[in-house]
Write an enzyme that holds these catalytic residues in place. Sequence first.
Site, PDB file in Angstrom:
ATOM      1  N   SER A 364      70.531  73.638  43.647  1.00 32.34           N
ATOM      2  CA  SER A 364      70.489  72.195  43.883  1.00 32.34           C
ATOM      3  C   SER A 364      70.743  71.522  42.547  1.00 32.34           C
ATOM      4  O   SER A 364      69.985  71.737  41.600  1.00 32.34           O
ATOM      5  CB  SER A 364      69.131  71.765  44.436  1.00 32.34           C
ATOM      6  OG  SER A 364      69.038  70.357  44.456  1.00 32.34           O
ATOM      7  N   ARG A 365      71.818  70.743  42.466  1.00 31.86           N
ATOM      8  CA  ARG A 365      72.154  70.134  41.169  1.00 31.86           C
ATOM      9  C   ARG A 365      71.246  68.955  40.838  1.00 31.86           C
ATOM     10  O   ARG A 365      71.310  68.424  39.745  1.00 31.86           O
ATOM     11  CB  ARG A 365      73.630  69.717  41.156  1.00 31.86           C
ATOM     12  CG  ARG A 365      74.547  70.913  41.269  1.00 31.86           C
ATOM     13  CD  ARG A 365      76.012  70.601  41.043  1.00 31.86           C
ATOM     14  NE  ARG A 365      76.793  71.798  41.359  1.00 31.86           N
ATOM     15  CZ  ARG A 365      77.633  71.900  42.360  1.00 31.86           C
ATOM     16  NH1 ARG A 365      77.800  70.874  43.171  1.00 31.86           N
ATOM     17  NH2 ARG A 365      78.302  73.008  42.578  1.00 31.86           N
ATOM     18  N   VAL A 366      70.432  68.544  41.807  1.00 34.11           N
ATOM     19  CA  VAL A 366      69.437  67.498  41.536  1.00 34.11           C
ATOM     20  C   VAL A 366      68.163  68.161  41.011  1.00 34.11           C
ATOM     21  O   VAL A 366      67.469  67.647  40.154  1.00 34.11           O
ATOM     22  CB  VAL A 366      69.164  66.669  42.810  1.00 34.11           C
ATOM     23  CG1 VAL A 366      68.009  65.718  42.602  1.00 34.11           C
ATOM     24  CG2 VAL A 366      70.417  65.904  43.195  1.00 34.11           C
TER      25      VAL A 366
END
Length: 502
Positions: A364-366
């Site tokens: 998850s790039r968040v």
Amino acid sequence: MSIKPEEITAILEKEIENIDWKVDVKEVGTVLQVGDSIARVFGLENVMAGEMVSFPKNVIGMVFNLEEDNVGVVILGNAELVKEGDTVERTGKVMSIPVGEAMIGRVVDPLGQGIDGAGPIKTTATRQIEKVAAGVCDRQPVTEPMQTGIKAIDMMIPIGRGQRELIIGDRKTGKSAIAIDTIINQKGSDVICVYVAIGQKKSSTAQVVETLKEYGAMDFTVVVSASASDSATLQYMAPYSACAIAEEFAEAGKHVLVVYDDLSKHAVAYRQLSLLMKRPPGREAFPGDVFYLHSRLLERALKYSDEKGGGSITALPIIETQAGDVSAYIPTNVISITDGQIYLESDLYNSGIKPAVNPGISVSRVGGNAQIKATKQVAGSLRLDLSQYWEIEAFAQFGSDLDKSTLSQLERGKRLIEILKQNQYTPLRISLQIAIVYATVKGLLDEVPVNKVREFEKELHSVLNMEHSALLDQIESEKKLSDDISATLEKVIKDIQKLFVD
């Protein structure tokens, strides 16, 4: 009786003054050719791309191709009613569908018409299905969690409100199950859900609707269905229509979750339309703009700035891979557009690990921005512990002698695998997820036999729900594990542990 000429003149002048000189001008064209739900139309010189046009017998179409001497129109109604030589009229309106609160709880087609037998949808609001995504200044960073209720995801691959998180894997690995559990988990929250079924069997979509009804999720969900028996045009339109429905709520400051199930079939429908329109084919016969097909859709997922109302659209696109090949054309396109992916593996699924999430290539790039502090406190090392376990397990298969610390890691890993298993339709509130992960990472389950870990978890949830609901509420309200909370939680876990340790 004599009539004076001046009287006649006066009457004629008065009549001429009262004439309504309005002329009804319509731009019309003629059908040159029709077939495969595609019509070639001559004469619509000023027509717009995506504009609705009207055929005889109340059949509508959408302009898809603008060429030098004719336009390609996809027919949205019964194509058999359209004949060569028919007159086609412009409407001046870009393709729009009805939207609004009346859509909630309904099953609709991509034109926004009810297909659930519950009568017409009573709404006057409409919205264009295509829209340019909001600019950078109208957005804000993703910081608010969108809880899925699934331990493996909320702990290791967190999703935030306004994020685009891809669910990817082979056929029958539980991709739709994750999306449906996420919808069910929004019960009691302020999230409205939109589930769009693209190219699915009607029986599969009906099953999803029944499941959502059974768990009380249809009360806040809109289902958009373009089944496998529908035309490629409707399958192409479905996700854009779903996004338009979602935008109506998001622009009113509400939070929306949209599930696109699935975009592989959407790309195939677009390829079919493009080939029928004689657009030049590229790799795997897809047209050159297939990347833009999904980027302009998924870019509409966002968290609006506070000035714009603070609403959000969270997108969960689903992509089906062939033999686990994530490097194929469409999967790589969508991976590059999204903010991370949840990768489901057939081998894990077949070995009984469900959900079959592979934390090694899922991301998850968040990341931690979409987790509460309490989750970070307990799950910080979870991904690392799991990856170390997989490595040690592969090494241990050779039967080598292992030292004490390695054996300890191996045993801890087995328990981590057990607690991350979760049955379908049983999403958990975040405080219960934190409790069981806390018990595992702190080593409080090390003495509990592996075959009793699931039973231990069930007992822990039961005790916390019945006797310590205030503690669960406290974790969720404070969003962190203070010393007092940790001490109370540890005491509860140790009391239950005594029942399972021989």
